[in-house]
Design an enzyme around this catalytic site. Structure first.
Site, PDB file in Angstrom:
ATOM      1  N   LYS A 258       8.546   0.296 -51.153  1.00 10.08           N
ATOM      2  CA  LYS A 258       8.061   1.068 -51.307  1.00 10.08           C
ATOM      3  C   LYS A 258       8.348   2.204 -50.297  1.00 10.08           C
ATOM      4  O   LYS A 258       8.594   1.858 -49.163  1.00 10.08           O
ATOM      5  CB  LYS A 258       6.961   0.691 -51.554  1.00 10.08           C
ATOM      6  CG  LYS A 258       5.751   1.031 -50.706  1.00 10.08           C
ATOM      7  CD  LYS A 258       4.286   0.426 -50.937  1.00 10.08           C
ATOM      8  CE  LYS A 258       3.351   0.885 -50.144  1.00 10.08           C
ATOM      9  NZ  LYS A 258       2.873   1.828 -49.278  1.00 10.08           N
ATOM     10  N   TYR A 289       1.047  -6.598 -50.738  1.00 13.68           N
ATOM     11  CA  TYR A 289      -0.543  -6.491 -51.230  1.00 13.68           C
ATOM     12  C   TYR A 289      -0.013  -7.959 -52.096  1.00 13.68           C
ATOM     13  O   TYR A 289      -1.123  -8.530 -52.013  1.00 13.68           O
ATOM     14  CB  TYR A 289      -1.165  -5.905 -51.420  1.00 13.68           C
ATOM     15  CG  TYR A 289      -1.723  -5.305 -49.679  1.00 13.68           C
ATOM     16  CD1 TYR A 289      -1.527  -4.267 -49.486  1.00 13.68           C
ATOM     17  CD2 TYR A 289      -3.221  -5.336 -50.421  1.00 13.68           C
ATOM     18  CE1 TYR A 289      -2.763  -3.855 -48.107  1.00 13.68           C
ATOM     19  CE2 TYR A 289      -4.428  -4.795 -49.674  1.00 13.68           C
ATOM     20  CZ  TYR A 289      -3.883  -3.741 -48.055  1.00 13.68           C
ATOM     21  OH  TYR A 289      -4.901  -3.607 -47.472  1.00 13.68           O
ATOM     22  N   GLU A 326      -9.320   2.191 -44.467  1.00 14.81           N
ATOM     23  CA  GLU A 326      -8.557   1.939 -42.488  1.00 14.81           C
ATOM     24  C   GLU A 326      -9.505   2.862 -41.929  1.00 14.81           C
ATOM     25  O   GLU A 326     -10.150   4.473 -42.014  1.00 14.81           O
ATOM     26  CB  GLU A 326      -6.728   2.591 -42.026  1.00 14.81           C
ATOM     27  CG  GLU A 326      -5.752   2.328 -43.224  1.00 14.81           C
ATOM     28  CD  GLU A 326      -4.927   2.296 -43.272  1.00 14.81           C
ATOM     29  OE1 GLU A 326      -3.953   1.450 -43.295  1.00 14.81           O
ATOM     30  OE2 GLU A 326      -4.624   3.480 -43.679  1.00 14.81           O
ATOM     31  N   HIS A 350      -0.770  -0.607 -54.721  1.00 13.34           N
ATOM     32  CA  HIS A 350      -0.766  -1.828 -54.156  1.00 13.34           C
ATOM     33  C   HIS A 350      -2.585  -1.916 -54.657  1.00 13.34           C
ATOM     34  O   HIS A 350      -2.808  -3.395 -55.132  1.00 13.34           O
ATOM     35  CB  HIS A 350      -1.824  -1.312 -53.013  1.00 13.34           C
ATOM     36  CG  HIS A 350      -0.888  -1.418 -51.955  1.00 13.34           C
ATOM     37  ND1 HIS A 350       0.404  -2.193 -51.529  1.00 13.34           N
ATOM     38  CD2 HIS A 350      -0.927  -0.645 -50.191  1.00 13.34           C
ATOM     39  CE1 HIS A 350       1.246  -1.626 -50.402  1.00 13.34           C
ATOM     40  NE2 HIS A 350       0.026  -0.874 -49.558  1.00 13.34           N
ATOM     41  N   LYS A 446      -8.230   7.107 -45.140  1.00 13.59           N
ATOM     42  CA  LYS A 446      -8.168   6.639 -44.046  1.00 13.59           C
ATOM     43  C   LYS A 446      -8.784   7.329 -43.075  1.00 13.59           C
ATOM     44  O   LYS A 446      -9.887   8.708 -43.174  1.00 13.59           O
ATOM     45  CB  LYS A 446      -6.093   7.668 -43.446  1.00 13.59           C
ATOM     46  CG  LYS A 446      -5.087   7.021 -43.949  1.00 13.59           C
ATOM     47  CD  LYS A 446      -3.941   7.399 -43.253  1.00 13.59           C
ATOM     48  CE  LYS A 446      -2.629   6.382 -43.468  1.00 13.59           C
ATOM     49  NZ  LYS A 446      -2.417   5.435 -43.122  1.00 13.59           N
ATOM     50  N   ARG A 485     -13.116 -10.679 -50.686  1.00  7.41           N
ATOM     51  CA  ARG A 485     -12.328 -10.196 -49.679  1.00  7.41           C
ATOM     52  C   ARG A 485     -10.356 -10.310 -49.592  1.00  7.41           C
ATOM     53  O   ARG A 485     -11.143 -11.567 -48.632  1.00  7.41           O
ATOM     54  CB  ARG A 485     -12.937  -9.831 -48.520  1.00  7.41           C
ATOM     55  CG  ARG A 485     -13.498  -8.770 -47.217  1.00  7.41           C
ATOM     56  CD  ARG A 485     -13.667  -9.616 -45.987  1.00  7.41           C
ATOM     57  NE  ARG A 485     -15.570  -9.358 -45.847  1.00  7.41           N
ATOM     58  CZ  ARG A 485     -15.725  -9.974 -45.446  1.00  7.41           C
ATOM     59  NH1 ARG A 485     -15.330 -10.929 -44.421  1.00  7.41           N
ATOM     60  NH2 ARG A 485     -17.469  -9.894 -45.659  1.00  7.41           N
TER      61      ARG A 485
END
Length: 601
Positions: A258, A289, A326, A350, A446, A485
């Site tokens: 990607k 992912y 993140e 993702h 982020k 998770r």
């Protein structure tokens, strides 16, 4: 009895020039399917212009015996019956001498095949940090075939020794901490070679082809090209590889990283250009992912446990949340990121792929096409995303503990005044009988307070709950929640209500959990290991089909264009925070709250 170049000990790598000859089942034993190379032999050594008319010349037919010896059959004389004559003449076609010799060599190597893996863009970070370590891990675990070669291809001037030195610095002996890792590493590096060339010159790929043939040694050659390069040079590289370096008698496959375009139009143009040189089943669009252990376990959890499948619908599920965060910013990669933003970088691929896997109906089988068909149905059933269903944000500078963290626009590679979002939240809805009215909330950002990727399934309140008074006015505290998770510390846990021991009636929330690190001693493979192995074996379940890509882009393209045309200003949030406040209002409009905000995580 003679056979056509087949062996009961052949590996599972198809020898067909078309990559369509791959295992069609994705069941647990899909890695052990065997494909005989009859079709290759027939196409390569029988002329296409065979006439059904009588031919009185003594042509010879070539067959390979079990031991690789050659057998010849002479055409019959004229006195034989017409039917027998026709039959014998169809078997009597002989290739020219050079093809005869090639056929003999082919038969000598009938039980041998080789896989040549070319990492295009071998000097880049992705190749060094992910692709080469993943290939070594597969080699360490004996998942690669007996005969394989790895070539690095890039514009940088480099020798084989320099490539091996570069790769060796990223390899680790982390796999189960077993012995002989240094020895395995040396053996692996001896299989690694380098070729310097431009991405748009067929001559340079022809030189690569010559080197590959030297290493393939006359075996059935299968070739995998991993395009670890910017998307603007995908087509040039594919054109050159397809024309000048395709496998002569085996499959050729190309892994494409990607981004697959920026919107519906550019994605469609990219797909159209790729298909000028490749068939759809030769293109492996990778989303790493989908190779993560917990994502692959998602369908196992649902379809192999009776307690979950009956609950997997609007009747019991209140909301589904897909959360990606993140704890760091762009850190010098702002130039790339600014061209795409968080929606294109994370949500459109993702998170949307995970959503499709989560929400799909039970597939007919575990075959790749059956699974991808169901995913496409989900994507096509989704309500078009509207601007009011989206919140965007951008992180700003923040000082914490005496440390000052930079704003997104402080990155020198980011254009001044950029409005590119580094955070986005969205509410999506699926218009079908199973999920009608259930909000699927996505959140990605982020420079947030932690690093995490998880799926949270919030169940509905218990109707007429006898213990409501024990929970007070906040009924969300009594809601069951299933958490998957994905990273870090992979785990699956279910939040339930239970009584605290004692004479009173005090209720508490507890977790029934499966913590992978505690349950399994074996280290979880990296996603790239799984996906590279699947590409080598022709397994497509975890790769994205072109119609999936079209459906995904059609969902996000309108709102992306509106955001950019109207120059919507993102809501600013401090570096290291939980993101913009607007995300909480978005969830509130759906009558839910984000599951990652509580004390129990």
């Amino acid at each position: 009895m003679s056979t056509i170049c087949s062996s009961p000990h052949s590996r599972s790598y198809s020898s067909s020039p078309s990559s369509s000859a791959y295992p069609t089942s994705s069941s647990t034993n899909y890695r052990h399917h065997r494909v005989a190379p009859f079709s290759v032999f027939f196409r390569r050594f029988v002329p296409t212009n065979v006439s059904l008319q009588s031919n009185r010349k003594a042509w010879f037919s070539v067959l390979c015996l079990q031991d690789g010896a050659m057998s010849t059959t002479v055409a019959p004389v004229e006195s034989e019956s017409p039917i027998k004559k026709l039959k014998d003449e169809l078997l009597s076609v002989s290739p020219p001498k050079e093809e005869f010799e090639e056929g003999a060599e082919f038969c000598k190597n009938k039980d041998k095949s080789t896989v040549s893996i070319t990492v295009v863009g071998a000097s880049g970070d992705l190749a060094k940090k992910k692709i080469f370590p993943a290939l070594f891990a597969l080699y360490y675990e004996s998942y690669l075939p007996e005969h394989f070669t790895i070539f690095g291809y890039a514009r940088s001037k480099m020798t084989d020794a320099e490539l091996r030195n570069m790769v060796s610095r990223t390899l680790t002996c982390r796999i189960d901490k077993r012995e002989n890792c240094d020895e395995k590493m040396d053996q692996f590096l001896k299989r690694c070679f380098y070729h310097c060339g431009q991405y748009d010159l067929q001559q340079h790929f022809a030189e690569l082809d010559k080197k590959l043939k030297e290493h393939e040694g006359g075996r059935v050659s299968n070739r995998l090209f991993y395009l670890s390069i910017p998307p603007n040079i995908f087509i040039d590289a594919v054109r050159c590889a397809s024309v000048s370096a395709s496998a002569a008698n085996g499959w050729t496959r190309v892994i494409v990283e990607k981004p697959f375009g920026r919107d519906s139009e550019s994605s469609a143009a990219l797909t159209k250009a790729l298909k000028q040189y490749l068939e759809e089943d030769q293109i492996f669009r990778i989303d790493h992912y989908l190779g993560k252990e917990l994502v692959e376990n998602l369908s196992v959890l649902r379809f192999s446990n009776l307690i979950f499948e009956p609950l997997w619908s609007r009747q019991y599920i209140r909301s589904v949340q897909l959360i990606f965060s993140e704890d760091f910013g762009t850190e010098g990669r702002g130039g790339y990121f600014d061209n795409y933003g968080i929606i294109r970088d994370i949500m459109q691929n993702h998170l949307l792929q995970i959503l499709a896997l989560f929400a799909m109906e039970t597939p007919v089988s575990l075959d790749a096409e059956d699974i991808r068909n169901e995913k496409v149905k989900v994507l096509r059933s989704m309500r078009p995303l509207r601007l009011e269903d989206v919140v965007i944000g951008q992180y700003r500078s923040h000082t914490k503990g005496g440390v000052t963290y930079p704003a997104y626009t402080d990155d020198k590679t980011v254009p001044p005044g950029s409005l590119t979002p580094t955070f986005a939240a969205a509410a999506l809805f699926i218009n079908n009988a199973r999920w009608d009215g259930v909000p699927f909330l996505m959140k990605a950002g982020k420079a947030l307070h932690n690093k995490r990727a998880e799926i949270r399934v919030q169940f509905r309140h218990v109707p007429g709950n006898l213990y409501n008074r024990n929970f007070g006015t906040d009924l969300d505290q009594a809601t069951n929640e299933l958490v998957i998770r994905v990273q870090p510390d992979e785990a699956i846990y279910l939040k339930i209500n239970n009584k605290v021991p004692g004479l009173g009636m005090r209720l508490d929330r507890s977790n029934l959990n499966l913590l992978y690190a505690a349950r399994y001693s074996k280290e979880i493979p990296d996603a790239y290991e799984r996906l590279l192995l699947d590409a080598i074996e022709g397994e497509r379940r975890l790769f994205i089909r072109s119609d999936e890509l079209d459906a995904a882009w059609s969902l996000f393209t309108p709102v992306l264009k509106e955001l950019e045309e109207k120059r919507i200003i993102p809501e600013y949030y401090p570096y290291g925070s939980r993101g913009p406040v607007g995300a909480h209002y978005l969830a509130a409009r759906c009558n839910v709250r984000w599951g990652d905000l509580g004390l129990e995580q």
